[in-house]
Design a protein around this motif. Structure first.
Motif, PDB file in Angstrom:
ATOM      1  N   GLU A 285       0.791  -1.228   0.000  1.00  0.00           N
ATOM      2  CA  GLU A 285       0.000   0.000   0.000  1.00  0.00           C
ATOM      3  C   GLU A 285       0.822   1.276   0.000  1.00  0.00           C
ATOM      4  N   LEU A 286       2.008   1.264   0.568  1.00  0.00           N
ATOM      5  CA  LEU A 286       2.764   2.498   0.727  1.00  0.00           C
ATOM      6  C   LEU A 286       3.691   2.806  -0.445  1.00  0.00           C
ATOM      7  N   VAL A 287       3.677   1.980  -1.494  1.00  0.00           N
ATOM      8  CA  VAL A 287       4.507   2.230  -2.675  1.00  0.00           C
ATOM      9  C   VAL A 287       3.654   2.103  -3.929  1.00  0.00           C
ATOM     10  N   SER A 288       4.157   2.655  -5.018  1.00  0.00           N
ATOM     11  CA  SER A 288       3.437   2.576  -6.295  1.00  0.00           C
ATOM     12  C   SER A 288       3.438   1.142  -6.819  1.00  0.00           C
ATOM     13  N   PRO A 289       2.297   0.688  -7.357  1.00  0.00           N
ATOM     14  CA  PRO A 289       2.225  -0.680  -7.883  1.00  0.00           C
ATOM     15  C   PRO A 289       2.674  -0.794  -9.340  1.00  0.00           C
ATOM     16  N   LYS A 290       3.221   0.272  -9.913  1.00  0.00           N
ATOM     17  CA  LYS A 290       3.450   0.262 -11.362  1.00  0.00           C
ATOM     18  C   LYS A 290       4.471  -0.785 -11.793  1.00  0.00           C
ATOM     19  N   VAL A 291       5.525  -1.022 -11.013  1.00  0.00           N
ATOM     20  CA  VAL A 291       6.518  -2.033 -11.396  1.00  0.00           C
ATOM     21  C   VAL A 291       5.912  -3.433 -11.276  1.00  0.00           C
ATOM     22  N   ALA A 292       5.190  -3.666 -10.173  1.00  0.00           N
ATOM     23  CA  ALA A 292       4.515  -4.956 -10.012  1.00  0.00           C
ATOM     24  C   ALA A 292       3.545  -5.198 -11.158  1.00  0.00           C
ATOM     25  N   GLN A 293       2.839  -4.148 -11.579  1.00  0.00           N
ATOM     26  CA  GLN A 293       1.891  -4.297 -12.678  1.00  0.00           C
ATOM     27  C   GLN A 293       2.610  -4.591 -13.990  1.00  0.00           C
ATOM     28  N   SER A 294       3.772  -3.999 -14.204  1.00  0.00           N
ATOM     29  CA  SER A 294       4.552  -4.267 -15.418  1.00  0.00           C
ATOM     30  C   SER A 294       4.970  -5.731 -15.487  1.00  0.00           C
ATOM     31  N   ILE A 295       5.384  -6.280 -14.347  1.00  0.00           N
ATOM     32  CA  ILE A 295       5.770  -7.694 -14.310  1.00  0.00           C
ATOM     33  C   ILE A 295       4.552  -8.575 -14.546  1.00  0.00           C
ATOM     34  N   ALA A 296       3.436  -8.205 -13.931  1.00  0.00           N
ATOM     35  CA  ALA A 296       2.207  -8.973 -14.138  1.00  0.00           C
ATOM     36  C   ALA A 296       1.791  -8.947 -15.602  1.00  0.00           C
ATOM     37  N   ASP A 297       1.888  -7.788 -16.244  1.00  0.00           N
ATOM     38  CA  ASP A 297       1.515  -7.671 -17.652  1.00  0.00           C
ATOM     39  C   ASP A 297       2.412  -8.539 -18.539  1.00  0.00           C
ATOM     40  N   ALA A 298       3.678  -8.658 -18.154  1.00  0.00           N
ATOM     41  CA  ALA A 298       4.631  -9.421 -18.968  1.00  0.00           C
ATOM     42  C   ALA A 298       4.510 -10.925 -18.770  1.00  0.00           C
ATOM     43  N   THR A 299       3.811 -11.341 -17.712  1.00  0.00           N
ATOM     44  CA  THR A 299       3.770 -12.768 -17.380  1.00  0.00           C
ATOM     45  C   THR A 299       2.366 -13.340 -17.314  1.00  0.00           C
ATOM     46  N   GLY A 300       1.358 -12.499 -17.421  1.00  0.00           N
ATOM     47  CA  GLY A 300      -0.005 -12.982 -17.302  1.00  0.00           C
ATOM     48  C   GLY A 300      -0.460 -13.155 -15.870  1.00  0.00           C
ATOM     49  N   ALA A 301       0.315 -12.654 -14.918  1.00  0.00           N
ATOM     50  CA  ALA A 301      -0.067 -12.739 -13.509  1.00  0.00           C
ATOM     51  C   ALA A 301      -0.984 -11.574 -13.146  1.00  0.00           C
ATOM     52  N   LYS A 302      -1.492 -11.581 -11.929  1.00  0.00           N
ATOM     53  CA  LYS A 302      -2.304 -10.472 -11.429  1.00  0.00           C
ATOM     54  C   LYS A 302      -1.575  -9.823 -10.259  1.00  0.00           C
ATOM     55  N   VAL A 303      -2.005  -8.635  -9.894  1.00  0.00           N
ATOM     56  CA  VAL A 303      -1.388  -7.894  -8.798  1.00  0.00           C
ATOM     57  C   VAL A 303      -2.339  -7.859  -7.607  1.00  0.00           C
ATOM     58  N   GLU A 304      -1.828  -8.226  -6.453  1.00  0.00           N
ATOM     59  CA  GLU A 304      -2.572  -8.120  -5.204  1.00  0.00           C
ATOM     60  C   GLU A 304      -1.680  -7.436  -4.168  1.00  0.00           C
ATOM     61  N   VAL A 305      -2.233  -7.168  -2.994  1.00  0.00           N
ATOM     62  CA  VAL A 305      -1.495  -6.467  -1.940  1.00  0.00           C
ATOM     63  C   VAL A 305      -1.103  -7.430  -0.832  1.00  0.00           C
ATOM     64  N   LEU A 306       0.174  -7.403  -0.468  1.00  0.00           N
ATOM     65  CA  LEU A 306       0.677  -8.091   0.714  1.00  0.00           C
ATOM     66  C   LEU A 306       1.291  -7.016   1.599  1.00  0.00           C
ATOM     67  N   ASN A 307       0.790  -6.873   2.796  1.00  0.00           N
ATOM     68  CA  ASN A 307       1.119  -5.724   3.638  1.00  0.00           C
ATOM     69  C   ASN A 307       2.292  -6.034   4.558  1.00  0.00           C
ATOM     70  N   PRO A 308       3.419  -5.308   4.427  1.00  0.00           N
ATOM     71  CA  PRO A 308       4.557  -5.550   5.327  1.00  0.00           C
ATOM     72  C   PRO A 308       4.397  -4.903   6.696  1.00  0.00           C
TER      73      PRO A 308
END
Length: 339
Positions: A285-308
């Motif tokens: 939640e405290l960082v931008s999800p854009k990099v995670a979304q880029s990886i998901a887009d490249a692999t067919g995965a989805k993005v969810e939140v895991l809270n540290p």
């Protein structure tokens, strides 16, 4: 002096260099007054006024939550890092210095998390609170070689000494087992500054220690049967959770949550996702999800939140979330991702 303070107060956070300059000022003037951000509400039979309570300053959210749970109605806890703020590079403001000057106890995680503690306490002189390093005595893990190198390079680029960078993974509160040790140390610190409350602190510790044991068992029984054991996360924050419950983390970045990987690192992560059949990329939640979304887009995965659990949002706090509810939400997310 007043004009200097008014200029400082217009900036909510100080840089490390700015803080070192501040320590040369008169701490007696700086410490007049008290910040009240994040203070626990005064409730219960001992709540006639916050002046009757033990003032505790906690470095960031998990320490605030643990201190509040152990202290109960006998304490007035202030969380220094504001809600929604990433704590790794946070620096104390002038108002935070005032809060520390009036606190009887400072609770901080340690293990390399709060780089500001030593300089801050040294600057307070006779007004220094008793300090509790909550992770003291815990079985701590080392940073990965990549994360340590990243930290050392960052320290060097900011003019610091890279040899002084801690090689310890600070995210130990994400292990219920270590969180129990941290609550024990906080209990001991509260007893030291408030011996009359020893029976209350002991009883509260026993209550929450049992809840942590139960939480540990929930994670163990929930994750052990799952066929997949690999997770991709925003930054290297889940080492203790993975160590305790047999998982492997692939971090998008090292210890700093707001950094971004280069093309070579991105390719390595994409290869890991494909090789291990990872279906979920975890952002936070405290960082931008854009990099995670880029990886998901490249692999067919989805993005969810895991809270540290480095900090909760205002919305989460208003909803009554705490360490236990967020950890159970994390368990639910992990169970869905690894099933």
């Amino acid at each position: 002096m007043s004009s200097i303070l008014s200029q400082l107060d217009r900036s909510p956070f100080m840089t490390r260099r700015g803080f070192l300059g501040l320590t040369a000022l008169s701490t007696g003037t700086l410490l007049a007054g008290c910040a009240s951000q994040g203070a626990a509400p005064s409730t219960g039979p001992d709540a006639a006024g916050s002046a009757t309570k033990i003032k505790v300053a906690a470095s960031f959210y998990p320490m605030y939550d643990f201190a509040s749970k152990i202290g109960g109605d006998r304490v007035d806890v202030t969380c220094l890092v504001p809600a929604g703020t990433e704590p790794h590079e946070w620096e104390p403001s002038t108002a935070d210095m005032r809060t520390l000057g009036e606190a009887k106890l400072l609770v901080y995680n340690g293990a390399g998390m709060e780089h500001w503690v030593d300089d801050t306490l040294a600057s307070l002189g006779g007004d220094v609170p008793k300090a509790v390093e909550a992770s003291k005595g815990a079985d701590l893990l080392k940073l990965s070689a990549d994360a340590l190198k990243e930290e050392q390079e960052e320290e060097q680029s900011s003019g610091g000494d890279p040899s002084k960078v801690s090689d310890t993974d600070p995210h130990c509160w994400l292990s219920p087992r270590v969180a129990k040790q941290e609550m024990s140390n906080i209990r001991d610190g509260l007893v030291a500054v408030d011996p009359d409350g020893a029976s209350t602190y002991d009883a509260n510790y026993e209550t929450w220690a049992a809840k942590l044991d139960a939480l540990d068992e929930e994670f163990r029984s929930g994750l052990d049967p799952l066929p997949n054991k690999s997770i991709v996360v925003s930054h290297e924050a889940f080492g203790y959770l993975c160590h305790d419950f047999g998982l492997t983390q692939m971090p998008i970045e090292g210890i700093e949550a707001d950094a971004e990987p280069d093309a070579q690192a991105m390719a390595k992560i994409v290869d890991f996702v494909k090789a291990h059949g990872v279906k979920t990329i975890f952002s936070e939640e405290l960082v931008s999800p854009k990099v995670a979304q880029s990886i998901a887009d490249a692999t067919g995965a989805k993005v969810e939140v895991l809270n540290p659990l480095e900090g909760l949002s205002d919305e989460e706090l208003a909803a009554g979330d705490d360490y236990f509810s967020v950890m159970r939400s994390n368990l639910d997310e992990l169970t869905k991702a690894l099933s």
